[in-house]
Enzyme design. Structure first.
Site, short mmCIF file in Angstrom:
data_model
loop_
_atom_site.label_atom_id
_atom_site.label_comp_id
_atom_site.label_asym_id
_atom_site.label_seq_id
_atom_site.Cartn_x
_atom_site.Cartn_y
_atom_site.Cartn_z
N ASP A 30 -26.51 43.47 11.30
CA ASP A 30 -25.46 42.61 10.73
C ASP A 30 -25.33 42.83 9.21
O ASP A 30 -26.30 43.21 8.55
CB ASP A 30 -25.80 41.14 11.03
CG ASP A 30 -24.59 40.24 10.89
OD1 ASP A 30 -23.46 40.75 10.79
OD2 ASP A 30 -24.78 39.01 10.87
N GLY A 33 -19.93 44.24 6.76
CA GLY A 33 -18.75 43.77 6.03
C GLY A 33 -19.12 43.27 4.63
O GLY A 33 -18.46 43.62 3.64
N ARG A 34 -20.19 42.49 4.56
CA ARG A 34 -20.60 41.96 3.24
C ARG A 34 -21.14 43.08 2.35
O ARG A 34 -20.96 43.06 1.14
CB ARG A 34 -21.64 40.84 3.44
CG ARG A 34 -20.98 39.51 3.77
CD ARG A 34 -21.95 38.54 4.36
NE ARG A 34 -22.29 38.91 5.74
CZ ARG A 34 -23.31 38.41 6.40
NH1 ARG A 34 -24.11 37.54 5.82
NH2 ARG A 34 -23.54 38.77 7.65
N HIS A 47 -19.04 49.80 8.00
CA HIS A 47 -19.39 50.21 9.36
C HIS A 47 -19.82 51.69 9.37
O HIS A 47 -20.74 52.06 10.09
CB HIS A 47 -18.22 49.99 10.31
CG HIS A 47 -17.89 48.53 10.52
ND1 HIS A 47 -18.86 47.60 10.81
CD2 HIS A 47 -16.72 47.85 10.46
CE1 HIS A 47 -18.29 46.39 10.94
NE2 HIS A 47 -16.99 46.53 10.72
N SER A 75 -20.38 42.75 20.18
CA SER A 75 -20.62 41.61 21.07
C SER A 75 -19.34 41.24 21.81
O SER A 75 -18.23 41.59 21.38
CB SER A 75 -21.11 40.41 20.25
OG SER A 75 -20.04 39.83 19.52
N THR A 76 -19.51 40.48 22.89
CA THR A 76 -18.32 40.01 23.62
C THR A 76 -17.45 39.14 22.71
O THR A 76 -16.24 39.06 22.89
CB THR A 76 -18.73 39.22 24.89
OG1 THR A 76 -19.74 38.27 24.53
CG2 THR A 76 -19.25 40.11 25.98
N GLU A 77 -18.07 38.52 21.71
CA GLU A 77 -17.33 37.67 20.76
C GLU A 77 -16.59 38.51 19.71
O GLU A 77 -15.63 38.03 19.09
CB GLU A 77 -18.27 36.69 20.05
CG GLU A 77 -18.77 35.56 20.92
CD GLU A 77 -19.79 35.98 21.97
OE1 GLU A 77 -20.55 36.94 21.72
OE2 GLU A 77 -19.80 35.37 23.06
N TRP A 79 -14.53 40.76 20.07
CA TRP A 79 -13.11 40.99 20.42
C TRP A 79 -12.20 40.08 19.62
O TRP A 79 -11.01 40.35 19.47
CB TRP A 79 -12.87 40.74 21.91
CG TRP A 79 -13.51 41.75 22.82
CD1 TRP A 79 -14.62 41.56 23.59
CD2 TRP A 79 -13.08 43.10 23.06
NE1 TRP A 79 -14.90 42.71 24.29
CE2 TRP A 79 -13.99 43.67 23.99
CE3 TRP A 79 -12.03 43.89 22.59
CZ2 TRP A 79 -13.87 44.98 24.45
CZ3 TRP A 79 -11.91 45.20 23.04
CH2 TRP A 79 -12.83 45.72 23.96
N ARG A 81 -12.16 39.63 16.55
CA ARG A 81 -11.87 40.16 15.20
C ARG A 81 -10.46 40.76 15.14
O ARG A 81 -9.86 41.03 16.20
CB ARG A 81 -12.90 41.23 14.85
CG ARG A 81 -14.27 40.62 14.66
CD ARG A 81 -15.24 41.59 14.04
NE ARG A 81 -16.51 40.92 13.84
CZ ARG A 81 -17.47 41.36 13.06
NH1 ARG A 81 -17.32 42.49 12.40
NH2 ARG A 81 -18.60 40.69 12.93
N LEU A 141 -37.68 58.50 22.89
CA LEU A 141 -37.26 57.14 22.51
C LEU A 141 -36.10 56.72 23.40
O LEU A 141 -35.21 57.53 23.66
CB LEU A 141 -36.79 57.14 21.04
CG LEU A 141 -36.27 55.80 20.52
CD1 LEU A 141 -37.41 54.97 19.94
CD2 LEU A 141 -35.22 55.98 19.43
N GLU A 213 -40.86 38.03 19.12
CA GLU A 213 -41.06 37.62 17.73
C GLU A 213 -39.75 37.86 16.98
O GLU A 213 -39.07 38.87 17.22
CB GLU A 213 -42.19 38.45 17.09
CG GLU A 213 -43.55 38.20 17.70
CD GLU A 213 -44.01 36.75 17.52
OE1 GLU A 213 -43.71 36.13 16.49
OE2 GLU A 213 -44.66 36.23 18.45
#
Ligand code: IPE
Ligand code: IPE
Ligand code: MG
Length: 253
Positions: A30, A33-34, A47, A75-77, A79, A81, A141, A213
């Site tokens: 995350d 953008g900032r 990005h 994320s599904t959320e 969308w 944006r 990996l 954790e």
């Protein structure tokens, strides 16, 4: 005396001895953008830098002994944006597959996808499936890409499939539900890292992260480098994972 690990690194360069490193690390990448805003750049550039950073962190994970890296990429959320940003995030994944697949393959990375494929454009769906298929026998990996992923959505899909398979109520238990999730054959994450200072899970691995954790840092994802990952691993090494037990029980075992 300098102890050397198999790949020639001094043990002291590792944040933790490799056998104590978290097996499965998950990252909520995350703050792109900032980061861009702080540098007076468009979000796109954030990005792009975030994607570049992923290449570096992949190498660091291998070096530090991490075996599975799950990354939250869309994320599904997300969308919700602006359309142009959503399109760009789709193009970034497509570009990564087009440009990086061979190198990832040469480096022994096994690519997996978690999330709902059907919401994604058919051409990108095909590329994701191809990348997973092409790298499926690699063992250095596992890079598990959460794209169009939401933890609640994942549970809804699991329940639908359990019902469709007519599983009797008495056979439903935690292990069965885990098997119906996108992560079915992967162990739960040992460590979940979130960059950019937010203190929330944002619908990421809500079932699998029940005992992970958590580590957060104010650093934005494009600046989260090897030394930052090292700090997260050191913090992880200092944690006491009790899984509900008492310290006395743990000390006795
Ligand atoms: C993370 O960076 C990337 C995605 C969510 C795709 P953000 O784009 O969320 O960056 P901030 O949180 O706005 O700074
Ligand atoms: C979480 O970040 C999703 C990804 C990193 C892909 P967001 O930036 O979307 O999360 P919120 O909206 O701040 O919770
Ligand atoms: Mg964000």
């Amino acid at each position: 005396m300098v102890a050397l690990t198999r790949d020639g690194l001094e043990t002291s360069e590792l944040p933790l001895p490799k056998d104590q490193a978290p097996h499965h690390v998950a990252i909520i990448m995350d703050g792109n953008g900032r980061w861009a805003k702080a540098h007076g750049l468009p979000r796109t550039e954030g990005h792009r830098q975030g994607t570049e950073n992923l290449r570096r962190i992949l190498r660091s994970c291998v070096k530090f002994g991490v075996k599975i890296l799950t990354i939250y990429a869309f994320s599904t959320e997300n969308w919700a944006r602006p359309r142009a940003e959503v399109q760009m995030l789709m193009r970034i994944l497509e570009g990564v597959i087009d440009r990086e697949l061979d190198e990832l393959h040469r480096n022994g990375v096994q690519i997996r996808h978690i999330g709902e494929l059907s919401g994604i454009a058919p051409i990108l769906q095909r590329k994701i499936k191809y990348a997973c298929e092409y790298t499926r026998n690699n063992t250095q990996l596992i890079l598990n890409v959460a794209f169009n992923y939401g933890g609640r959505d994942e549970i809804v899909h699991a329940v639908r499939r359990i019902v469709a398979d007519q599983v009797p109520a008495e056979d439903i238990n935690e292990a069965l539900i885990s098997r119906y999730l996108y992560t079915s054959d992967l162990p739960d994450p040992d460590l979940i890292i979130r960059t950019s200072g937010e203190l929330r899970i944002s619908n990421f691995l809500i079932w699998q992260g029940a005992y992970s954790e958590l580590y957060t840092t104010p650093t934005y994802w494009p600046d989260f480098d090897e030394s930052e990952l090292g700090k997260a691993l050191i913090a992880y090494g200092e944690r006491k994972r009790r899984f509900g037990k008492t310290d006395e029980q743990l000390d006795a075992s």
